[in-house]
Every structure is written in C-alpha cells, then in structure tokens.
Design a protein around this motif. Structure first.
Motif, PDB file in Angstrom:
ATOM      1  N   ILE A   7       0.827  -1.355  -0.025  1.00  0.00           N
ATOM      2  CA  ILE A   7       0.174  -0.195  -0.018  1.00  0.00           C
ATOM      3  C   ILE A   7       0.816   1.181   0.042  1.00  0.00           C
ATOM      4  O   ILE A   7       0.690   2.141  -0.625  1.00  0.00           O
ATOM      5  CB  ILE A   7      -0.920   0.319   1.155  1.00  0.00           C
ATOM      6  CG1 ILE A   7      -1.989  -1.056   1.143  1.00  0.00           C
ATOM      7  CG2 ILE A   7      -1.780   1.170   1.389  1.00  0.00           C
ATOM      8  CD1 ILE A   7      -2.670  -1.133   2.475  1.00  0.00           C
ATOM      9  N   LEU A   8       1.983   1.101   0.494  1.00  0.00           N
ATOM     10  CA  LEU A   8       2.919   2.486   0.681  1.00  0.00           C
ATOM     11  C   LEU A   8       3.918   2.393  -0.705  1.00  0.00           C
ATOM     12  O   LEU A   8       4.691   3.163  -0.607  1.00  0.00           O
ATOM     13  CB  LEU A   8       3.869   2.060   2.016  1.00  0.00           C
ATOM     14  CG  LEU A   8       3.291   2.468   3.332  1.00  0.00           C
ATOM     15  CD1 LEU A   8       4.077   1.998   4.359  1.00  0.00           C
ATOM     16  CD2 LEU A   8       2.643   3.593   3.475  1.00  0.00           C
ATOM     17  N   TYR A   9       3.674   1.727  -1.501  1.00  0.00           N
ATOM     18  CA  TYR A   9       4.345   1.893  -2.698  1.00  0.00           C
ATOM     19  C   TYR A   9       4.341   3.294  -3.200  1.00  0.00           C
ATOM     20  O   TYR A   9       3.313   3.789  -3.704  1.00  0.00           O
ATOM     21  CB  TYR A   9       4.200   0.760  -3.887  1.00  0.00           C
ATOM     22  CG  TYR A   9       4.711   0.827  -5.260  1.00  0.00           C
ATOM     23  CD1 TYR A   9       6.102   0.478  -5.288  1.00  0.00           C
ATOM     24  CD2 TYR A   9       3.789   0.963  -6.325  1.00  0.00           C
ATOM     25  CE1 TYR A   9       6.597   0.503  -6.290  1.00  0.00           C
ATOM     26  CE2 TYR A   9       4.539   1.055  -7.403  1.00  0.00           C
ATOM     27  CZ  TYR A   9       5.836   0.736  -7.768  1.00  0.00           C
ATOM     28  OH  TYR A   9       6.383   0.846  -8.875  1.00  0.00           O
ATOM     29  N   LYS A  10       5.471   3.704  -3.477  1.00  0.00           N
ATOM     30  CA  LYS A  10       5.671   5.129  -4.142  1.00  0.00           C
ATOM     31  C   LYS A  10       5.384   6.408  -3.323  1.00  0.00           C
ATOM     32  O   LYS A  10       5.306   7.360  -3.519  1.00  0.00           O
ATOM     33  CB  LYS A  10       4.838   5.349  -5.419  1.00  0.00           C
ATOM     34  CG  LYS A  10       5.177   4.535  -6.614  1.00  0.00           C
ATOM     35  CD  LYS A  10       4.591   5.045  -7.925  1.00  0.00           C
ATOM     36  CE  LYS A  10       5.116   4.224  -9.293  1.00  0.00           C
ATOM     37  NZ  LYS A  10       4.304   4.457 -10.348  1.00  0.00           N
ATOM     38  N   LEU A  90      -2.032   9.596   1.568  1.00  0.00           N
ATOM     39  CA  LEU A  90      -3.230   8.944   1.339  1.00  0.00           C
ATOM     40  C   LEU A  90      -3.799   8.774  -0.040  1.00  0.00           C
ATOM     41  O   LEU A  90      -4.287   7.514  -0.307  1.00  0.00           O
ATOM     42  CB  LEU A  90      -4.231   9.913   2.228  1.00  0.00           C
ATOM     43  CG  LEU A  90      -5.664   9.513   2.102  1.00  0.00           C
ATOM     44  CD1 LEU A  90      -5.869   8.156   3.032  1.00  0.00           C
ATOM     45  CD2 LEU A  90      -6.629  10.377   2.980  1.00  0.00           C
ATOM     46  N   ALA A  91      -3.426   9.673  -0.806  1.00  0.00           N
ATOM     47  CA  ALA A  91      -3.806   9.532  -2.378  1.00  0.00           C
ATOM     48  C   ALA A  91      -3.037   8.342  -3.026  1.00  0.00           C
ATOM     49  O   ALA A  91      -3.738   7.510  -3.705  1.00  0.00           O
ATOM     50  CB  ALA A  91      -3.746  10.786  -3.134  1.00  0.00           C
ATOM     51  N   ILE A  92      -1.731   8.418  -2.743  1.00  0.00           N
ATOM     52  CA  ILE A  92      -1.159   7.161  -3.264  1.00  0.00           C
ATOM     53  C   ILE A  92      -1.536   5.792  -2.747  1.00  0.00           C
ATOM     54  O   ILE A  92      -1.566   4.789  -3.516  1.00  0.00           O
ATOM     55  CB  ILE A  92       0.418   7.609  -2.992  1.00  0.00           C
ATOM     56  CG1 ILE A  92       0.736   8.835  -3.865  1.00  0.00           C
ATOM     57  CG2 ILE A  92       1.155   6.405  -3.625  1.00  0.00           C
ATOM     58  CD1 ILE A  92       2.159   9.314  -3.374  1.00  0.00           C
ATOM     59  N   MET A  93      -1.741   6.069  -1.442  1.00  0.00           N
ATOM     60  CA  MET A  93      -1.915   4.590  -0.807  1.00  0.00           C
ATOM     61  C   MET A  93      -3.371   4.031  -1.465  1.00  0.00           C
ATOM     62  O   MET A  93      -3.829   3.028  -1.484  1.00  0.00           O
ATOM     63  CB  MET A  93      -2.089   4.801   0.492  1.00  0.00           C
ATOM     64  CG  MET A  93      -0.788   5.008   1.251  1.00  0.00           C
ATOM     65  SD  MET A  93      -0.854   5.579   3.104  1.00  0.00           S
ATOM     66  CE  MET A  93      -1.476   4.152   3.862  1.00  0.00           C
ATOM     67  N   ASP A  99      -5.617  -0.958  -6.269  1.00  0.00           N
ATOM     68  CA  ASP A  99      -5.082  -1.665  -7.485  1.00  0.00           C
ATOM     69  C   ASP A  99      -5.232  -0.567  -8.792  1.00  0.00           C
ATOM     70  O   ASP A  99      -5.268  -1.265  -9.814  1.00  0.00           O
ATOM     71  CB  ASP A  99      -5.817  -2.977  -8.095  1.00  0.00           C
ATOM     72  CG  ASP A  99      -5.829  -4.133  -6.751  1.00  0.00           C
ATOM     73  OD1 ASP A  99      -4.481  -4.071  -6.148  1.00  0.00           O
ATOM     74  OD2 ASP A  99      -6.735  -4.872  -6.497  1.00  0.00           O
ATOM     75  N   SER A 100      -4.738   0.611  -8.280  1.00  0.00           N
ATOM     76  CA  SER A 100      -4.386   1.619  -9.323  1.00  0.00           C
ATOM     77  C   SER A 100      -5.787   1.585 -10.428  1.00  0.00           C
ATOM     78  O   SER A 100      -5.435   1.528 -11.703  1.00  0.00           O
ATOM     79  CB  SER A 100      -3.373   1.353 -10.169  1.00  0.00           C
ATOM     80  OG  SER A 100      -2.160   1.527  -9.451  1.00  0.00           O
ATOM     81  N   THR A 190      -6.614  14.020  -6.178  1.00  0.00           N
ATOM     82  CA  THR A 190      -6.283  13.585  -7.600  1.00  0.00           C
ATOM     83  C   THR A 190      -5.033  12.922  -7.705  1.00  0.00           C
ATOM     84  O   THR A 190      -4.745  12.250  -8.769  1.00  0.00           O
ATOM     85  CB  THR A 190      -6.908  14.520  -8.520  1.00  0.00           C
ATOM     86  OG1 THR A 190      -5.978  15.768  -8.384  1.00  0.00           O
ATOM     87  CG2 THR A 190      -8.258  14.999  -8.390  1.00  0.00           C
ATOM     88  N   THR A 191      -4.225  13.228  -6.700  1.00  0.00           N
ATOM     89  CA  THR A 191      -2.894  12.591  -6.710  1.00  0.00           C
ATOM     90  C   THR A 191      -2.943  11.038  -7.003  1.00  0.00           C
ATOM     91  O   THR A 191      -3.406  10.487  -6.381  1.00  0.00           O
ATOM     92  CB  THR A 191      -1.964  12.916  -5.473  1.00  0.00           C
ATOM     93  OG1 THR A 191      -1.918  14.442  -5.477  1.00  0.00           O
ATOM     94  CG2 THR A 191      -0.521  12.288  -5.730  1.00  0.00           C
ATOM     95  N   GLY A 192      -1.904  10.267  -7.818  1.00  0.00           N
ATOM     96  CA  GLY A 192      -2.085   8.902  -7.897  1.00  0.00           C
ATOM     97  C   GLY A 192      -2.950   8.411  -8.888  1.00  0.00           C
ATOM     98  O   GLY A 192      -2.789   7.340  -9.283  1.00  0.00           O
TER      99      GLY A 192
END
Length: 487
Positions: A7-10, A90-93, A99-100, A190-192
């Motif tokens: 979940i913390l990827y990137k 939070l947004a990236i997580m 799953d993007s 909207t990040t990620g």
C-alpha cells in the motif's frame, strides 16, 4: 486484506517505526471509522488535525499509523510511518489499495470555475449514447454505468474516488468523466490518478475564502495540467485569458477550443433561442437543446473532447443534438400563464452575469426579468457585493434571499450583497430572507410572459442552516407556486 508495504508503494517515507510487512484490512483518515487491523492516516485538515486522534485510532485497533509528526507515545505492535504530506500519501495509498483503478479506464478531468458539472455530465451522456459503459464523478451525483450514487463533494476524498473507480473497473466501465475542483487539487485528492485528458472551462472569481488570492486559485488549477502525463490531452478554452497559463508546463498534447479566437475547435452561434442553440462547429451545423452563450462553450468542449477520445465526427454531432440540459443548470418551466421560471446553479459573479446576459439576449424586453438570488454563508465574502451589483443591473426586479446561510446570520449576508447595488438600481430590489417566501413573492409579482430566474442552488435539494440540512428544491417549489397561480 493487503500488505502494508504494498500500500505504501511510491509513498516517500521519512521514518519508519515497526514492521511494514503487516497484513492490514482498510485505510481510514477518520478515526471514528477505524477498526481492528486498519491503517489510520493522520491528515491535517482545515477544521481539525488527524494527529490529535492517533491515540483514539490505535485504541480502536489500528495496526499502522501514517503521520507527518511522530506521536510522543509509541505503542508496541503498531507500525508508525512518517511522511512529508499525509494527504498526498493517502492519495497514493488509496490508488495502491484499490489496484490503481484509473489505469484500467480512460479518466478525463474537468476543471474551471463554471461549467464543470455540465461538461462532465454531458460527456457521460454523450458516451453512454455512443454505446460505451461510462462513469461519472460530479457535484450532482456519481454514476457507475446506469447506477446512481449520492455525491457529497465536487471532488470526493481520494479513498472514495478510488473505491468508485475500482467499482467501475468491476462493472466494465471504459470511460469516466470527473469534476476536478480547486480544493480537490490543493488537497491532493487527485494525486496518484492516471488521467487520459484534462479540460479547462474558464476561470473567474470564486473560492477566495480558501485560496486567498486569485493567482493562488489559478495556479492550483494549473497544477492539475502540470501533472498530466504525455499520453493525455490538455484541452483549454482559448477565449479565457487563463487558458494559456494552464498549458505552460503541461506534458500533455495541447488542444484549444474557442468561439472568439482561432483554436483547434471553433464554433459560431447562428441562433440563440429559449428552444435551443444552432451552432456551426468546425464548419458543421448542429442544433442543441441547451441555451445560451455559456452553453455554446460547454457544447464545444464536449465536441472537442469526444473527438479527441475517438468519436466519429457525424456521430458526435448527432449525439450532441440529442442531449438535454443538466439538472439545475438553466432548467426551466413555462406555466399555463406563460410565465417562464429558470433555475440555475449560478453562484459566482461570472456565472450569474452569464445567465442574466443570456436571458436578456433572448427576451424581447416587453417582459420583466425577476431574479431571486443570495449568497452562501461561510464562503468567500468578497463576491457578495459583486453578485448584488450584477443582479440589480441586469434584472427588472431583484429579490435578495437566503442561499445556504450555514453558520452565518442570513440578514448579515444579505447586507453584504445589498452593499454592491448601485444607487440607481436600488429601487428595483427587495429583501425577503426566507427563500421559500422569496420564490412565492417572485411568482406573485410575475405577469404573463415574464421571466423568473432563481439562482444559486440549482440542483441542490436542501438548505443548510446552522449545520442542519432541510429539504429544499428550487425547481419543485417554483413549480408548485406557478401551479397555484393557475387555479
């Protein structure tokens, strides 16, 4: 269930205490929703600071805490991850957890002061009519194919966005059109996300209670285009002087639309009536049921976006001619006594001016234009006198009334609105604090062929006073009063 490190990827991490190999259940930034095995993200908001609720989240079973400042009390068995910006993390997580999902459909964001809801919603209907399965994230509602879900914000929080995008993936949605607000951009909601395109409608006075200056407001909008990938398109209104600013640093394919200047997509208004618009777009004529100059821009924007997303030209034009207006956007009814009532969301000076000028351009001047308008509480106060000035200058009569006063005194809000009225126009105005009574008064003042504009709330079906929302629908109420006049 997900592994925390996945979940913390990137996510850029500054410090870690504990084990990131833990299996966790859900992510929350509201401590009240945290349950056993969850991750709590401590976000510094405009009203409260999530760091104050870390202990509460841990006591409720949080196995991991993501924060900008490490708490003084570290609990054994709990993993703590320090980041520079919790909202961005939070947004990236959220994207990782779901799953993007934005990568599995074509996501198009629409930003600007006015027209976001109309453009996004019309694109949803356009592509639905073209036979695609489509999603919508808007102020009015959220659509996953034909299923409707209630919307609470123009741009929802990043967890909500990604959860709906994941649902869209599961339902086979191919395109999603999304309103992107300045708040959403500034707060990294909207990040990620991977966007296939971005659309800029226009920029005028709004949200200066949050952004403080117009330059800051403009630059936040620009940030959205700065972050678009090279594979996306950046479509801007070239008639707006801020349009070029949006394109300055974007890596996306630059595209323009305009009515007044040269652009990749041009339109000319041939006819403008209460029954609709006749436009010539890049040499081809199309009739639309939508009304007014501002809708000419909206129609051109969706035609351009449709073209950039692969719709064939003639099909694009044919489907545009079938589209109806969006709820609460120049939505009108004509009574048996030939009184026309228009409900519109216009809640900024520029939007109100556009709607009033559109009505004045169409009407014969043998009838009166009665405007019912106010301003919301706990929002940008500097636009209030401008709204009052525009309403009085461009109407035959004006009734100033409550919008959503929220925690402010409605009478004080209306004093701010009245302060902008020119002395020569003041005789055309009256103040009726109760919005229901104001609409009733407008109907009683109207004669056959007169036009009533009820501005500010549009699609909203509530009125908010001191934190309490009560049922209130401008369109429903004006219909009821017009019906009573006919008896």
């Amino acid at each position: 269930m997900k592994i925390l490190k996945d979940i913390l990827y990137k996510v850029p991490m500054e410090a870690v205490i504990g084990n990131t190999g833990l299996t966790v259940s859900s992510i929350h930034f509201d401590s009240r929703k945290v349950e056993f095995n969850d991750v709590f993200v401590a976000v510094k908001g405009t009203v409260s600071d999530g760091h104050q609720f870390i202990t509460t989240a841990v006591n409720q079973g949080a196995l991991a805490v993501i924060c900008q400042e490490m708490p003084k009390q570290i609990v054994n068995g709990v993993t703590y991850v320090q980041v520079a910006n919790s909202q961005r993390a939070l947004a990236i997580m959220a994207a990782n957890y779901y799953d993007s999902p934005s990568e599995n459909l074509k996501l198009v964001g629409v930003t600007g002061t006015n027209g976001k809801t109309t453009v996004a919603t019309l694109l949803y209907h356009l592509f639905s009519k073209a036979g695609f399965k489509v999603g919508l994230l808007s102020t009015v509602n959220i659509m996953v194919g034909e299923k409707t879900y209630a919307a609470s914000h123009t741009t929802p929080d990043s967890l909500t966005i990604n959860s709906y995008l994941k649902l869209m993936n599961d339902e086979g949605v191919e395109y999603c059109f999304m309103e992107v607000s300045s708040h959403g951009i500034a707060q990294d909601r909207t990040t990620g996300l991977k966007f296939a395109g971005g659309i800029f409608t226009n920029l005028s006075h709004d949200h200066l209670d949050y952004h403080k200056t117009f330059a800051e407001y403009r630059d936040v909008k620009k940030l959205f285009f700065d972050q678009l990938p090279a594979s996306a398109f950046a479509l801007i209104n070239a008639d707006d002087k801020n349009g070029a600013v949006m394109l300055q640093n974007t890596k996306a394919e630059k595209q323009t639309y305009a009515l007044k200047t040269y652009a990749d997509f041009n339109a000319k208004i041939l006819e403008n009536q209460f029954s609709g618009l006749l436009l010539k777009i890049n040499g081809d004529e199309v009739w639309s049921k939508l009304i007014g100059n501002f809708n000419a821009y909206n129609i051109l924007a969706i035609y351009a976006a449709g073209s950039l997303l692969g719709l064939e030209k003639l099909e694009n034009l044919r489907l545009i001619s079938e589209l109806n207006s969006v709820s609460g956007r120049f939505q009108y009814v004509v009574s048996d006594k030939k009184i026309t009532a228009i409900v519109d969301y216009a809640h900024t000076p520029d939007a109100l001016k556009n709607v009033l000028e559109t009505i004045n351009a169409i009407r014969t001047k043998n009838e009166e234009l009665i405007t019912v308008v106010g301003c919301g509480g706990d929002r940008d106060k500097t636009k209030r006198p401008k709204m009052g000035n525009i309403a009085a200058a461009l109407s035959s009569k004006v009734i100033f009334t409550s919008d959503n006063p929220r925690t402010e005194d409605p009478e004080e809000i209306l004093k701010d609105v009245e302060a902008g009225v020119d002395a020569l126009d003041f005789k055309k105005t009256m103040t009726v604090v109760n919005r229901n009574q104001a609409i009733k008064t407008a109907c009683q003042l109207a004669n056959p062929n007169d036009i009533i504009l009820i501005a500010g709330k549009g699609h909203e079906t509530y009125q908010e006073v001191n934190g309490v929302r009560s049922d209130f629908d401008d369109y429903k109420i004006v219909n009821e009063y017009l019906s009573q006049l006919e008896k």
